[in-house]
Design a protein around this motif. Structure first.
Motif, PDB file in Angstrom:
ATOM      1  N   SER A   1     -13.868   5.561   0.863  1.00  0.00           N
ATOM      2  CA  SER A   1     -13.556   6.761   0.079  1.00  0.00           C
ATOM      3  C   SER A   1     -12.254   7.428   0.530  1.00  0.00           C
ATOM      4  CB  SER A   1     -14.707   7.759   0.144  1.00  0.00           C
ATOM      5  OG  SER A   1     -14.959   8.119   1.484  1.00  0.00           O
ATOM      6  N   ASP A   2     -11.718   7.039   1.697  1.00  0.00           N
ATOM      7  CA  ASP A   2     -10.432   7.592   2.151  1.00  0.00           C
ATOM      8  C   ASP A   2      -9.268   7.084   1.293  1.00  0.00           C
ATOM      9  OD1 ASP A   2     -11.846   8.817   4.140  1.00  0.00           O
ATOM     10  OD2 ASP A   2     -11.357   7.330   5.673  1.00  0.00           O
TER      11      ASP A   2
ATOM     12  N   LEU B   1     -12.225   1.994  -3.841  1.00  0.00           N
ATOM     13  CA  LEU B   1     -12.777   3.324  -3.606  1.00  0.00           C
ATOM     14  C   LEU B   1     -14.223   3.231  -3.121  1.00  0.00           C
ATOM     15  CD1 LEU B   1     -11.755   6.205  -3.870  1.00  0.00           C
ATOM     16  CD2 LEU B   1     -12.779   6.280  -6.142  1.00  0.00           C
TER      17      LEU B   1
ATOM     18  N   ARG C   1      -9.034   7.351  -1.796  1.00  0.00           N
ATOM     19  CA  ARG C   1      -8.921   8.165  -3.011  1.00  0.00           C
ATOM     20  C   ARG C   1      -7.531   8.788  -3.154  1.00  0.00           C
ATOM     21  NH1 ARG C   1     -12.396   9.291  -6.365  1.00  0.00           N
ATOM     22  NH2 ARG C   1     -12.323  10.969  -7.859  1.00  0.00           N
ATOM     23  N   THR C   2      -6.997   9.352  -2.074  1.00  0.00           N
ATOM     24  CA  THR C   2      -5.703  10.028  -2.128  1.00  0.00           C
ATOM     25  C   THR C   2      -4.564   9.078  -2.506  1.00  0.00           C
ATOM     26  OG1 THR C   2      -6.511  11.583  -0.467  1.00  0.00           O
ATOM     27  CG2 THR C   2      -4.144  11.561  -0.876  1.00  0.00           C
ATOM     28  N   PRO C   3      -4.384   7.928  -1.817  1.00  0.00           N
ATOM     29  CA  PRO C   3      -3.283   7.045  -2.235  1.00  0.00           C
ATOM     30  C   PRO C   3      -3.473   6.452  -3.629  1.00  0.00           C
ATOM     31  CG  PRO C   3      -4.543   6.040  -0.442  1.00  0.00           C
ATOM     32  CD  PRO C   3      -5.033   7.439  -0.600  1.00  0.00           C
TER      33      PRO C   3
ATOM     34  N   LYS D   1      -1.686   6.940  -9.408  1.00  0.00           N
ATOM     35  CA  LYS D   1      -2.244   7.065 -10.765  1.00  0.00           C
ATOM     36  C   LYS D   1      -3.056   5.834 -11.166  1.00  0.00           C
ATOM     37  CE  LYS D   1       1.105  10.346 -12.285  1.00  0.00           C
ATOM     38  NZ  LYS D   1       2.492  10.513 -12.500  1.00  0.00           N
TER      39      LYS D   1
ATOM     40  N   THR E   1      -2.928   1.034  -1.102  1.00  0.00           N
ATOM     41  CA  THR E   1      -3.808   1.355   0.025  1.00  0.00           C
ATOM     42  C   THR E   1      -3.443   0.580   1.293  1.00  0.00           C
ATOM     43  OG1 THR E   1      -5.375  -0.316  -0.750  1.00  0.00           O
ATOM     44  CG2 THR E   1      -5.747   1.945  -1.451  1.00  0.00           C
TER      45      THR E   1
ATOM     46  N   LYS F   1      -5.031   7.947  -6.185  1.00  0.00           N
ATOM     47  CA  LYS F   1      -4.737   8.997  -7.162  1.00  0.00           C
ATOM     48  C   LYS F   1      -3.239   9.255  -7.242  1.00  0.00           C
ATOM     49  CE  LYS F   1      -7.259  12.571  -8.392  1.00  0.00           C
ATOM     50  NZ  LYS F   1      -8.085  12.314  -9.551  1.00  0.00           N
ATOM     51  N   LYS F   2      -2.563   9.192  -6.087  1.00  0.00           N
ATOM     52  CA  LYS F   2      -1.118   9.407  -6.067  1.00  0.00           C
ATOM     53  C   LYS F   2      -0.397   8.325  -6.865  1.00  0.00           C
ATOM     54  CE  LYS F   2       0.431  11.525  -2.537  1.00  0.00           C
ATOM     55  NZ  LYS F   2       0.821  11.918  -1.190  1.00  0.00           N
TER      56      LYS F   2
END
Length: 145
Positions: A107-108, A103, A110-112, A117, A70, A114-115
Motif C-alpha cells: 500500500s506504500d 497496490l 499508492r503515492t508514486p 496518474k 514504483t 497516484k503521482k
C-alpha cells in the motif's frame, strides 16, 4: 512459458483488474517468476508473450510504467487474461491491472502510482450511434430538393 509451468497462489501473486474502452484485463503479478510476461486471450484461449502480443514497443513500455513508477522493474512477472476491444485498449487495461496489483502487494506504492496518474481509470467510452444519424454525432446530409 505457459501457465501450466507454474501455479498462481495467494502466496506468490497479487491480483488487479484493469479496464479501458471495451477491454477487460485480469492481471496477476508473480513474485517467483520475474521478467515472465504472459497474456492469455479469452476469445482464442491462446497464450502469448506480452511483448509479442502488444506488437509495439510503446505499448509494452506503457504496460511496464507502474513498475518504473514504483521502482520494481525486474522483480515481478505478469500473467494476464484479456478480452474485448483492440490491442491498444487491452495494453492500457493490463497497465491499470498491474498498478492495482502492485497496490495490493504494497500500500506504500499508492503515492508514486497516484503521482504517475496510474490509479485513475480512463472512463472514455465509445458513444452510441443515434437513430436517423450516420453515427454518434455525424448527421446525414440535408438536401433541399
Amino acid at each position: 512459458m505457459k501457465l501450466k509451468d507454474f501455479k498462481i497462489t495467494p502466496e506468490n501473486s497479487h491480483y488487479g483488474t484493469g479496464r479501458r474502452k471495451e477491454s477487460i484485463a485480469r492481471v496477476w503479478i508473480l513474485k517467483d517468476q520475474p521478467n515472465k510476461f504472459i497474456v492469455r486471450v479469452d476469445e482464442t484461449g491462446k497464450e502469448y508473450d506480452l511483448r509479442d502480443y502488444v506488437q509495439r514497443e510503446t505499448l509494452f513500455q506503457k504496460v511496464m510504467l507502474p513498475f518504473k513508477a514504483t521502482g520494481t522493474e525486474g522483480k515481478f512477472g505478469i500473467y494476464a487474461t484479456v478480452e474485448g476491444g483492440g490491442i491498444s485498449g487491452q495494453a492500457e487495461a493490463i497497465m491499470y491491472g498491474v498498478a492495482k496489483a502492485l497496490l495490493a502487494h504494497n500500500s506504500d506504492f499508492r503515492t508514486p502510482l497516484k503521482k504517475a496518474k496510474l490509479l485513475a481509470r480512463d472512463a472514455r467510452e465509445k458513444e452510441r450511434k443515434k437513430y436517423a444519424q450516420m453515427g454518434a454525432r455525424a448527421k446525414y446530409r440535408w438536401s433541399k430538393r
